[in-house]
Design a protein around this motif. Structure first.
Motif: not given
Length: 93
Positions: A1-25
């Motif tokens: 996952m990553s955040f870019r200043p164009d307000l884009t957050v890249t999210v992988p298609p797997v919904a698990d706890q680790e990705n939930l934490y990464a999305l929150a970050h």
């Protein structure tokens, strides 16, 4: 996952706890950016600034996850592992 200043957050298609934490970050970065508390150029070029911004994003993430009653049973281990990566490649002069 990553955040870019164009307000884009890249999210992988797997919904698990680790990705939930990464999305929150990454959302934590977005919050700081929208509030004017994250300078992307400094984040890219200034290592101490980046480490501070990363830690702040984890604090924001925790608050977000608490607000939605997300499972936090693996939170501490996840964050410790991620924080360690910020110091793995310390430059030695």
């Amino acid at each position: 996952m990553s955040f870019r200043p164009d307000l884009t957050v890249t999210v992988p298609p797997v919904a698990d706890q680790e990705n939930l934490y990464a999305l929150a970050h990454e959302t934590g970065h977005l919050m700081d950016y929208l509030e004017g508390n994250l300078d992307y150029d400094q984040w890219i070029s200034n290592r101490p600034y980046r480490i501070n911004a990363e830690m702040k994003a984890w604090v924001n993430a925790y608050k977000l996850l608490k607000d939605i009653d997300a499972p936090l049973d693996e939170w501490e281990q996840h964050v410790q592992k991620k924080l360690f990566t910020y110091f793995e490649f310390e430059e030695v002069s």
